[in-house]
Write a protein that holds these residues in place. Sequence first.
Motif, mmCIF file in Angstrom:
data_model
loop_
_atom_site.group_PDB
_atom_site.id
_atom_site.type_symbol
_atom_site.label_atom_id
_atom_site.label_comp_id
_atom_site.label_asym_id
_atom_site.label_seq_id
_atom_site.Cartn_x
_atom_site.Cartn_y
_atom_site.Cartn_z
ATOM 1 N N SER A 88 1.564 -22.331 -19.251
ATOM 2 C CA SER A 88 0.991 -23.434 -18.468
ATOM 3 C C SER A 88 -0.434 -23.131 -18.052
ATOM 4 O O SER A 88 -1.274 -24.019 -18.032
ATOM 5 C CB SER A 88 1.809 -23.699 -17.220
ATOM 6 O OG SER A 88 3.135 -23.832 -17.539
ATOM 7 N N VAL A 89 -0.698 -21.855 -17.706
ATOM 8 C CA VAL A 89 -2.054 -21.509 -17.285
ATOM 9 C C VAL A 89 -3.041 -21.893 -18.373
ATOM 10 O O VAL A 89 -4.057 -22.536 -18.118
ATOM 11 C CB VAL A 89 -2.153 -20.005 -16.972
ATOM 12 C CG1 VAL A 89 -3.588 -19.611 -16.759
ATOM 13 C CG2 VAL A 89 -1.354 -19.680 -15.757
ATOM 14 N N LYS A 90 -2.686 -21.569 -19.613
ATOM 15 C CA LYS A 90 -3.596 -21.878 -20.719
ATOM 16 C C LYS A 90 -3.724 -23.385 -20.899
ATOM 17 O O LYS A 90 -4.829 -23.919 -21.075
ATOM 18 C CB LYS A 90 -3.088 -21.232 -22.005
ATOM 19 C CG LYS A 90 -3.088 -19.724 -21.905
ATOM 20 C CD LYS A 90 -2.241 -19.096 -22.961
ATOM 21 C CE LYS A 90 -1.913 -17.672 -22.569
ATOM 22 N NZ LYS A 90 -0.894 -17.087 -23.427
ATOM 23 N N TYR B 151 -1.635 -17.822 -8.926
ATOM 24 C CA TYR B 151 -1.009 -16.895 -7.973
ATOM 25 C C TYR B 151 0.420 -16.608 -8.374
ATOM 26 O O TYR B 151 0.880 -15.469 -8.391
ATOM 27 C CB TYR B 151 -1.069 -17.499 -6.567
ATOM 28 C CG TYR B 151 -0.406 -16.634 -5.530
ATOM 29 C CD1 TYR B 151 -0.966 -15.421 -5.155
ATOM 30 C CD2 TYR B 151 0.794 -17.025 -4.955
ATOM 31 C CE1 TYR B 151 -0.351 -14.626 -4.222
ATOM 32 C CE2 TYR B 151 1.414 -16.238 -4.021
ATOM 33 C CZ TYR B 151 0.839 -15.043 -3.654
ATOM 34 O OH TYR B 151 1.453 -14.246 -2.740
ATOM 35 N N ARG B 152 1.139 -17.680 -8.719
ATOM 36 C CA ARG B 152 2.543 -17.535 -9.108
ATOM 37 C C ARG B 152 2.658 -16.725 -10.403
ATOM 38 O O ARG B 152 3.528 -15.857 -10.529
ATOM 39 C CB ARG B 152 3.101 -18.941 -9.282
ATOM 40 C CG ARG B 152 4.525 -19.039 -9.457
ATOM 41 C CD ARG B 152 5.325 -19.208 -8.224
ATOM 42 N NE ARG B 152 6.669 -19.458 -8.721
ATOM 43 C CZ ARG B 152 7.657 -18.600 -8.640
ATOM 44 N NH1 ARG B 152 7.507 -17.498 -7.969
ATOM 45 N NH2 ARG B 152 8.811 -18.863 -9.180
ATOM 46 N N THR B 153 1.775 -17.001 -11.350
ATOM 47 C CA THR B 153 1.786 -16.238 -12.598
ATOM 48 C C THR B 153 1.536 -14.771 -12.325
ATOM 49 O O THR B 153 2.186 -13.888 -12.897
ATOM 50 C CB THR B 153 0.706 -16.775 -13.546
ATOM 51 O OG1 THR B 153 0.768 -18.186 -13.552
ATOM 52 C CG2 THR B 153 0.900 -16.266 -14.949
ATOM 53 N N TYR B 154 0.597 -14.522 -11.422
ATOM 54 C CA TYR B 154 0.291 -13.139 -11.070
ATOM 55 C C TYR B 154 1.509 -12.466 -10.449
ATOM 56 O O TYR B 154 1.842 -11.325 -10.769
ATOM 57 C CB TYR B 154 -0.893 -13.126 -10.102
ATOM 58 C CG TYR B 154 -1.149 -11.792 -9.465
ATOM 59 C CD1 TYR B 154 -1.645 -10.733 -10.219
ATOM 60 C CD2 TYR B 154 -0.880 -11.592 -8.113
ATOM 61 C CE1 TYR B 154 -1.865 -9.504 -9.638
ATOM 62 C CE2 TYR B 154 -1.103 -10.367 -7.530
ATOM 63 C CZ TYR B 154 -1.585 -9.326 -8.298
ATOM 64 O OH TYR B 154 -1.792 -8.111 -7.720
ATOM 65 N N THR C 114 0.307 -9.174 -13.312
ATOM 66 C CA THR C 114 -0.997 -8.899 -13.888
ATOM 67 C C THR C 114 -1.828 -10.177 -13.874
ATOM 68 O O THR C 114 -1.272 -11.271 -13.913
ATOM 69 C CB THR C 114 -0.885 -8.393 -15.333
ATOM 70 O OG1 THR C 114 -2.199 -8.213 -15.846
ATOM 71 C CG2 THR C 114 -0.157 -9.369 -16.215
ATOM 72 N N ASP C 115 -3.151 -10.008 -13.786
ATOM 73 C CA ASP C 115 -3.989 -11.187 -13.959
ATOM 74 C C ASP C 115 -4.924 -10.981 -15.145
ATOM 75 O O ASP C 115 -5.927 -11.652 -15.279
ATOM 76 C CB ASP C 115 -4.777 -11.514 -12.684
ATOM 77 C CG ASP C 115 -5.931 -10.579 -12.479
ATOM 78 O OD1 ASP C 115 -5.844 -9.430 -12.940
ATOM 79 O OD2 ASP C 115 -6.933 -10.997 -11.872
ATOM 80 N N GLN D 229 -3.003 -9.288 -21.352
ATOM 81 C CA GLN D 229 -1.575 -8.975 -21.207
ATOM 82 C C GLN D 229 -0.723 -10.218 -21.068
ATOM 83 O O GLN D 229 0.499 -10.147 -21.090
ATOM 84 C CB GLN D 229 -1.361 -8.074 -19.994
ATOM 85 C CG GLN D 229 -1.942 -6.695 -20.207
ATOM 86 C CD GLN D 229 -1.882 -5.859 -18.962
ATOM 87 O OE1 GLN D 229 -0.984 -6.022 -18.149
ATOM 88 N NE2 GLN D 229 -2.842 -4.976 -18.801
ATOM 89 N N LEU D 230 -1.366 -11.373 -20.915
ATOM 90 C CA LEU D 230 -0.619 -12.633 -20.826
ATOM 91 C C LEU D 230 -0.557 -13.347 -22.171
ATOM 92 O O LEU D 230 -0.256 -14.531 -22.240
ATOM 93 C CB LEU D 230 -1.279 -13.560 -19.792
ATOM 94 C CG LEU D 230 -1.121 -13.164 -18.340
ATOM 95 C CD1 LEU D 230 -1.953 -14.064 -17.467
ATOM 96 C CD2 LEU D 230 0.333 -13.245 -17.929
#
Lengths: 494, 112
Positions: free
Chosen positions: A159-161, B92-95, B100-101, B105-106
């Motif tokens: 989703s971020v992407k 924030y939630r993904t982190y 990791t930010d 790595q994502l």
Amino acid sequence: MNNIVILPILIPFIIGAILILFAKKHTVQRVISGVTAIGMLVISIYLAIYVYQNGITTLELGNWSAPFGIVLVADMFATLMLVLSSIVGVVCLFFAYQTISSEREKYYFYPFYFFLLTGVNGAFLTGDLFNLFVFFEVMLISSYVLIVMGGTKYQLRESVKYVVINVFASALFIIAIAYIYAVTGTFNMAHIAERVAELEQTGILNVIAVLLFIVFAMKGALFPLYFWLPRSYYGPPAAIAALFGGLLTKVGIYAIIRSFTLIFIHDPTFTHKGIIATIAGLTMFFGVLGAVSQFDFKRILSYHIISQVGYMVMGLGIYTRLAIAGAIFYIAHHIIVKSALFLFAGATQRITGTTDLKQMGGLLKTHPYLAWMFLIGALSLAGIPPLSGFFSKFPIILSGFEEGQYVISGVALLVGLLTLFSMIKIFNYAFWGEPKHTEEQANFPVGKLLLPIVPLVALTIILGFAAEPVFQYSLQIADQIMDPSIYIESVLKE
Amino acid sequence: MEILMSIMIGVLFTVGTYMLLTRSLLRVILGTMLMSHGANLLLFTMAGLQRGVAPLLGSGAEAYADPLPQALVLTAIVISFGVTSFLLVLAYRTYKVHNTDDLDQLRGSVDE
């Protein structure tokens, strides 16, 4: 002037807002949303018939006359898209009743579902470029929420992407709008079209055309800009993936067709036959290659969205009456069939617990209705004659050969073949062969899941057997949008 | 004034693009913010910057300002604020979930 034009935007918006109040009460939410979705279908069909009989209907909001105020324009193309979006809206909603988890229901699934429809319907109806941007954003923000809803690791990451790419595209959209305002001094699409006709489309207007094309291509997942689609559509559950696969990319395509048949029509050798046709060919080819290489039900379908978006844009790229009509028919066919196939993916996932084709097999023995209905959808997508896929591809490819665009027409034929190959691959792995699922899974009752899909499969058969009247309708739409003066006159009322 | 604004927009876009290309998630978000600010500023500037009173009937002034880009840029700013706040929460939630930010790595692997 007709107030009914605003209803497809207003109803889902108000109902979505009301549904927020009932977020924790499942039954109430389901009843309200079901009734609303069916009501919207009825209204959009009524609007389509009304526009078919009375010509383009406009609504000037607050009685500010056209170039100064905001207008909503319902022409035949827009109303057709409205009907299609309502059909998908109803079907996916009823499928969601069976499959969506109660956690998601609690966290505002239904309100955002309707806000998404608000944005989509608004984008179809608006006659104003800036409002198009606003409705795109309404649609996108709801889609961000729906795509991340559930919050698994995979969903969050992709989703971020998805969000970052779309925010970037929105910035480009504002830039394009700003340039258009600098050049023409108006946002009303009919007025822009008039001014562009006076200015002759040279230099700066070609830049704006390409910039807008890039923006819409990003939403519509065209060739270099499709990379976000397969991954982000893989995450959410099938009901949401079907809604997205059916509708979201098509809003981008609608905007491309609208702007390149109304505004940027004065240099077709550069824009249509040059850029758009080339991009369409590449989109079809690389999309289908992606589909061929995958071994996952949902991923194959996601890549197919890309390759089939190419067909619609190819119709625009060829830019004759027949090709545009074919593209419109193709959009109708694609929205119906693609949503159906995504729902099939959801149903099989529900039975077997996976979307990986290598872990499935033999569903034909235990769930024959599911398998045969899937086969109808798959063959229709690949374009096998009595079904709607054939009759919508045929005019596009035929007019491609007539216009001497041999390369792209050849690519389109090859892509059809590869589509058939990858759909049969799904059928082979998931439905044919020895059963790989347990006794308990084999006895899983699938009737309720199939019920929402039946209308879509029936529609693709009907569109195939009633291809003649449907194609006549598409031809009339093509006539209407190929002649921008009709649109301009009915908006500006000169 | 328009030239100054153009340079400003250019700087915003340059910095925004640079930030978008970095590996840190937070910087990418800052990049999108700067880009949408640049786009909003462009929308505002494109109408031409002129001094004048609000376009109301009967004010009898010499020059009027064009209200349309101001109204539009207001809408665009609101939208970009909304999207940015959503993006921040999402990041924030993904982190939190991925610990990791770092975007490298994502990336995610093919078979999952």
